[in-house]
Design an enzyme around this catalytic site. Structure first.
Site, PDB file in Angstrom:
ATOM      1  N   HIS A  22       0.577  -1.133  -0.070  1.00  0.00           N
ATOM      2  CA  HIS A  22      -0.431   0.411  -0.002  1.00  0.00           C
ATOM      3  C   HIS A  22       0.955   1.057  -0.008  1.00  0.00           C
ATOM      4  O   HIS A  22       1.207   2.550  -0.494  1.00  0.00           O
ATOM      5  CB  HIS A  22      -0.635   0.477   1.223  1.00  0.00           C
ATOM      6  CG  HIS A  22      -2.335  -1.009   1.097  1.00  0.00           C
ATOM      7  ND1 HIS A  22      -1.894  -1.817   2.475  1.00  0.00           N
ATOM      8  CD2 HIS A  22      -2.517  -1.628   0.245  1.00  0.00           C
ATOM      9  CE1 HIS A  22      -3.130  -2.108   1.941  1.00  0.00           C
ATOM     10  NE2 HIS A  22      -3.516  -2.526   0.840  1.00  0.00           N
ATOM     11  N   LYS A  32     -15.881  -7.105   5.986  1.00  0.00           N
ATOM     12  CA  LYS A  32     -14.818  -8.021   6.872  1.00  0.00           C
ATOM     13  C   LYS A  32     -14.759  -8.062   7.906  1.00  0.00           C
ATOM     14  O   LYS A  32     -15.395  -6.861   8.620  1.00  0.00           O
ATOM     15  CB  LYS A  32     -13.703  -7.890   5.826  1.00  0.00           C
ATOM     16  CG  LYS A  32     -13.806  -7.887   4.367  1.00  0.00           C
ATOM     17  CD  LYS A  32     -12.147  -7.186   4.266  1.00  0.00           C
ATOM     18  CE  LYS A  32     -12.169  -7.118   1.846  1.00  0.00           C
ATOM     19  NZ  LYS A  32     -10.855  -6.510   1.509  1.00  0.00           N
ATOM     20  N   ARG A  88      -2.119  -6.114  -8.660  1.00  0.00           N
ATOM     21  CA  ARG A  88      -1.824  -7.041  -8.725  1.00  0.00           C
ATOM     22  C   ARG A  88      -1.170  -7.883  -9.544  1.00  0.00           C
ATOM     23  O   ARG A  88      -1.282  -7.227 -10.383  1.00  0.00           O
ATOM     24  CB  ARG A  88      -1.262  -7.438  -6.726  1.00  0.00           C
ATOM     25  CG  ARG A  88      -0.897  -6.248  -6.193  1.00  0.00           C
ATOM     26  CD  ARG A  88      -1.781  -6.783  -4.513  1.00  0.00           C
ATOM     27  NE  ARG A  88      -2.916  -7.088  -4.675  1.00  0.00           N
ATOM     28  CZ  ARG A  88      -3.598  -7.432  -3.696  1.00  0.00           C
ATOM     29  NH1 ARG A  88      -2.989  -8.431  -2.189  1.00  0.00           N
ATOM     30  NH2 ARG A  88      -5.331  -7.098  -3.357  1.00  0.00           N
ATOM     31  N   SER A 141      -2.665  -8.433   2.699  1.00  0.00           N
ATOM     32  CA  SER A 141      -2.954  -7.879   4.236  1.00  0.00           C
ATOM     33  C   SER A 141      -3.391  -8.988   4.831  1.00  0.00           C
ATOM     34  O   SER A 141      -3.152  -9.218   5.652  1.00  0.00           O
ATOM     35  CB  SER A 141      -3.857  -6.996   4.792  1.00  0.00           C
ATOM     36  OG  SER A 141      -4.010  -5.859   4.217  1.00  0.00           O
TER      37      SER A 141
HETATM   38  P1  ADP Z   1      -9.736  -3.651   0.012  1.00  0.00           P
HETATM   39  O1  ADP Z   1      -9.946  -2.563  -0.372  1.00  0.00           O
HETATM   40  O2  ADP Z   1     -10.786  -4.618  -1.562  1.00  0.00           O
HETATM   41  O3  ADP Z   1     -10.500  -4.577   1.289  1.00  0.00           O
HETATM   42  P2  ADP Z   1      -7.315  -3.649   0.955  1.00  0.00           P
HETATM   43  O4  ADP Z   1      -7.244  -2.861   1.804  1.00  0.00           O
HETATM   44  O5  ADP Z   1      -5.665  -4.088   1.388  1.00  0.00           O
HETATM   45  O6  ADP Z   1      -8.089  -4.180  -0.379  1.00  0.00           O
HETATM   46  O7  ADP Z   1      -6.169  -2.786  -0.816  1.00  0.00           O
HETATM   47  C1  ADP Z   1      -6.740  -1.774  -1.304  1.00  0.00           C
HETATM   48  C2  ADP Z   1      -6.372  -1.592  -2.571  1.00  0.00           C
HETATM   49  O8  ADP Z   1      -4.914  -1.656  -2.016  1.00  0.00           O
HETATM   50  C3  ADP Z   1      -6.376  -2.530  -3.745  1.00  0.00           C
HETATM   51  O9  ADP Z   1      -6.972  -1.673  -4.858  1.00  0.00           O
HETATM   52  C4  ADP Z   1      -5.478  -3.676  -3.457  1.00  0.00           C
HETATM   53  O10 ADP Z   1      -5.873  -3.794  -4.525  1.00  0.00           O
HETATM   54  C5  ADP Z   1      -4.107  -2.223  -3.201  1.00  0.00           C
HETATM   55  N1  ADP Z   1      -2.899  -3.542  -2.527  1.00  0.00           N
HETATM   56  C6  ADP Z   1      -3.368  -4.233  -1.590  1.00  0.00           C
HETATM   57  N2  ADP Z   1      -1.979  -4.988  -1.010  1.00  0.00           N
HETATM   58  C7  ADP Z   1      -1.300  -4.562  -2.693  1.00  0.00           C
HETATM   59  C8  ADP Z   1      -0.191  -4.704  -2.583  1.00  0.00           C
HETATM   60  N3  ADP Z   1       0.826  -5.616  -2.426  1.00  0.00           N
HETATM   61  N4  ADP Z   1       0.106  -3.674  -3.595  1.00  0.00           N
HETATM   62  C9  ADP Z   1      -0.271  -2.787  -4.529  1.00  0.00           C
HETATM   63  N5  ADP Z   1      -1.103  -2.965  -4.118  1.00  0.00           N
HETATM   64  C10 ADP Z   1      -2.129  -3.550  -3.387  1.00  0.00           C
END
Ligand code: ADP
Length: 159
Positions: free
Chosen positions: A17, A41, A90, A128
């Site tokens: 992130h 979630k 990703r 995560s």
């Molecule tokens: P969500 O919003 O779907 O619950 P997250 O909070 O984990 O998911 O992630 C927020 C955004 O960051 C999403 O677009 C996700 O694809 C992206 N993201 C998560 N992990 C990574 C990573 N390792 N590298 C790049 N982008 C990521």
């Protein structure tokens, strides 16, 4: 002045992130990292904890502000004057999910577009979910999360 919104669950914020935020902070004037309250979630960290962890982890990025929201991300983005939502892409596995969210958001708010950013190679398979699993098994979290998140995870699983 290009102000964009980066919504997500951030349970917890990871180095992936941060990598997306660092890339976005070069191209946009202001980035609002928006931590989702109700996500459907069962989160490990509370909304307050997730928001605080994001704040500390982004302290080195002067054009990133951290806040939280409840309800639709696209409505929140619009209410903040953002015409762009950024999301990270990703592996191919993200694509269908992210595409469906982006298209639904476009239907809900015509004036908001989604921009996808690809992380650096070493974060491509970082999530995560994996981080929480490694932390629960007391594994090494180096390079996966910022230091403040590593400490918070260790404390969480000490309890
Ligand atoms: P969500 O919003 O779907 O619950 P997250 O909070 O984990 O998911 O992630 C927020 C955004 O960051 C999403 O677009 C996700 O694809 C992206 N993201 C998560 N992990 C990574 C990573 N390792 N590298 C790049 N982008 C990521």
């Amino acid at each position: 002045m290009k102000k964009v919104c980066y919504p997500g669950t951030f349970d917890p914020i990871s180095s992936g992130h941060i990598n997306i935020l660092e890339k976005a902070s070069v191209h946009f004037d202001e980035i609002i990292l928006a931590v989702a309250g109700v996500t459907g979630k069962n989160t490990l960290f509370s909304l307050e904890e997730r928001t605080e962890l994001c704040r500390s982890a982004c302290a080195h990025l002067p054009n990133v502000t951290v806040t939280f929201f409840n309800g639709l991300a696209v409505e929140f983005a619009k209410s903040q004057g953002c015409e762009i939502i950024i999301r990270g892409l990703r592996a191919v596995s993200d694509f269908e999910y992210e595409l469906s969210i982006a298209l639904t958001n476009k239907k809900l708010e015509k004036c908001v577009d989604t921009f996808f950013l690809i992380p650096s190679y070493r974060y491509l398979y970082l999530s995560s979910t994996i981080i929480r699993q490694v932390a629960e098994a007391r594994g090494n979290l180096t390079d996966m999360v910022p230091e403040n998140v590593r400490i918070a995870l260790e404390n969480k699983f000490k309890q």
